[in-house]
Motif scaffolding. Structure first.
Motif, PDB file in Angstrom:
ATOM      1  N   CYS A  77      -2.469  -2.332  -0.523  1.00 21.61           N
ATOM      2  CA  CYS A  77      -2.378  -3.642   0.144  1.00 21.61           C
ATOM      3  C   CYS A  77      -3.480  -3.808   1.187  1.00 21.61           C
ATOM      4  O   CYS A  77      -3.842  -4.921   1.549  1.00 21.61           O
ATOM      5  CB  CYS A  77      -1.003  -3.801   0.780  1.00 21.61           C
ATOM      6  SG  CYS A  77      -0.739  -2.743   2.241  1.00 21.61           S
ATOM      7  N   CYS A 128      -1.102  -1.518   5.306  1.00 20.66           N
ATOM      8  CA  CYS A 128      -0.073  -0.580   5.776  1.00 20.66           C
ATOM      9  C   CYS A 128      -0.719   0.698   6.348  1.00 20.66           C
ATOM     10  O   CYS A 128      -1.931   0.906   6.244  1.00 20.66           O
ATOM     11  CB  CYS A 128       0.874  -0.223   4.632  1.00 20.66           C
ATOM     12  SG  CYS A 128       0.137   0.833   3.378  1.00 20.66           S
ATOM     13  N   CYS A 161      -2.603   2.809   3.748  1.00 23.04           N
ATOM     14  CA  CYS A 161      -3.904   2.221   3.403  1.00 23.04           C
ATOM     15  C   CYS A 161      -4.900   2.445   4.534  1.00 23.04           C
ATOM     16  O   CYS A 161      -6.054   2.799   4.302  1.00 23.04           O
ATOM     17  CB  CYS A 161      -3.764   0.723   3.129  1.00 23.04           C
ATOM     18  SG  CYS A 161      -3.084   0.373   1.497  1.00 23.04           S
ATOM     19  N   CYS A 174      -0.026   3.596  -1.500  1.00 21.45           N
ATOM     20  CA  CYS A 174       0.540   2.377  -0.896  1.00 21.45           C
ATOM     21  C   CYS A 174       1.792   1.919  -1.639  1.00 21.45           C
ATOM     22  O   CYS A 174       1.894   2.016  -2.856  1.00 21.45           O
ATOM     23  CB  CYS A 174      -0.515   1.268  -0.927  1.00 21.45           C
ATOM     24  SG  CYS A 174       0.080  -0.320  -0.315  1.00 21.45           S
TER      25      CYS A 174
END
Ligand SMILES: [Zn+2]
Ligand SMILES: [Zn+2]
Length: 351
Positions: A103, A106, A109, A117
């Motif tokens: 994404c 987060c 990540c 992720c």
């Protein structure tokens, strides 16, 4: 040029061709014209929509992706178009696509583990992949140079290559300090073997049920090779490692192989489990603290690892795997052949 895709409209249904206009890249997106796309064993599971966890349990893989869906995460191609915010993009540049995209927001990540992720946007897994003439990539940072690796081979490194590399990296300094046990000499296992040979002066010890694969490994520098079904193997492994391995990598991932690898560890040893054959592992919990061992799972690898791995391969440090190309229109046949065990080396689709 029209866009063609080989898609399935329902899980398990045969792949069929659909065509239309290629999408226009927006923002930082880059449109890649696919040159080659590898057919991976995990494509079979994704197509079927489930995964065997052992003990009769199944992990559902259906859902989280729009149908009809195009598989394919081992992509080599050429940059065809880019959105206005995609910086430093050269149209016509030949690249491989890092597919394990997250994404971007987060904690995983942000620390560089976007392949783990929980809101993945992995190409050919959650978003349409390379069983197609074109594929959309959300940002140019996922496009990696591969020259002088042969184009038909290059995409396969984004799956088996980065997985093998990351698995060996997880052994830490142990990988260079003593012999390592490699279980399973399929495509990923042999690549792990090559990365280990490139990194350590200690020859690996290997385990495989196939005598031809054991011979191949011995001819390529393995210190010893064992058949897991031979009752003398446990003793042989202890002798070959002077009483236990500092590291073992299980490229099969079954209850039997993980148990074998775990049992072969020395105090403080690490077992890295990579393969996904399935099963359940039973172990004595006190051996974890008493032996100070660890069990580590490895799922593909990070973008940074993909770059480091490609650098090694580009320097000629890794033996190539055999590939055979076939037209994109034969995607279903390629999956069928892989399932039937009729594929020699990696099948690679050419649009
Ligand atoms: Zn794959
Ligand atoms: Zn994320």
């Amino acid at each position: 040029m029209k866009m063609k895709k080989q898609v399935f409209a329902e899980y398990g249904a045969p792949l069929t061709e659909i065509s239309g206009e290629p999408p226009k890249p927006q923002g930082s997106e880059v449109l890649v014209r696919v040159g080659h796309c590898g057919v991976c064993h995990s494509d079979l599971h994704l197509h079927e929509g489930h995964f065997d966890l052992g003990g009769g349990r199944k992990l559902e893989l259906a859902g989280g992706r729009p149908l009809p869906f195009a598989l394919g995460h081992e992509i080599e191609g050429e940059i065809e178009a880019a959105g206005q915010d995609a910086k430093d993009v050269k149209i016509g540049r030949r690249i491989v696509v890092y597919p394990w995209i997250g994404c971007g927001e987060c904690a995983l990540c942000k620390r560089g583990d976007e392949h783990l992720c929980l809101k993945p946007r992995q190409i050919g897994i959650q978003v349409d992949g390379g069983y197609a003439t074109h594929v959309m990539v959300p940002h140019p940072r996922y496009l990696l140079d591969y020259d002088p690796i042969p184009a038909a081979l290059a995409g396969t490194y984004m799956c088996s290559g980065v997985t093998a590399y990351s698995s060996i990296e997880k052994l830490g300094p142990a990988a260079e300090e003593s012999p390592i046990l490699i279980i399973g000499l399929g495509g990923v296992g042999m690549m792990g073997f090559s990365f280990l040979r490139a990194r350590s002066k200690f020859a690996p010890v290997v385990v495989d049920i196939d005598p031809k694969k054991r011979e191949h490994a011995l001819a390529n520098g393995a210190a010893a090779a064992f058949d897991p079904n031979d009752p003398a193997t446990r003793k042989g492994l202890m002798a070959a490692s002077n009483g236990g391995f500092a590291g073992a990598v299980d490229f099969v991932g079954s209850d039997k192989t993980a148990t074998l690898g775990y049992g072969a560890l020395a105090k403080g040893g690490k077992l890295v489990v990579v393969g996904l054959i399935g099963g359940e592992m039973h172990l004595s919990v006190p051996t974890l603290p008493l032996k100070g061992v660890s069990i580590i799972g490895n799922y593909v690898g990070s973008l940074a690892e993909a770059k480091a791995m490609l650098d090694l391969v580009r320097k000629g440090k890794v033996a190539p795997i055999p590939v055979s190309t076939r037209p994109l229109s034969e995607a279903q046949q390629a999956l069928d052949d892989l399932k039937a065990g009729k594929t020699v080396g990696r099948a690679v689709l050419v649009p």
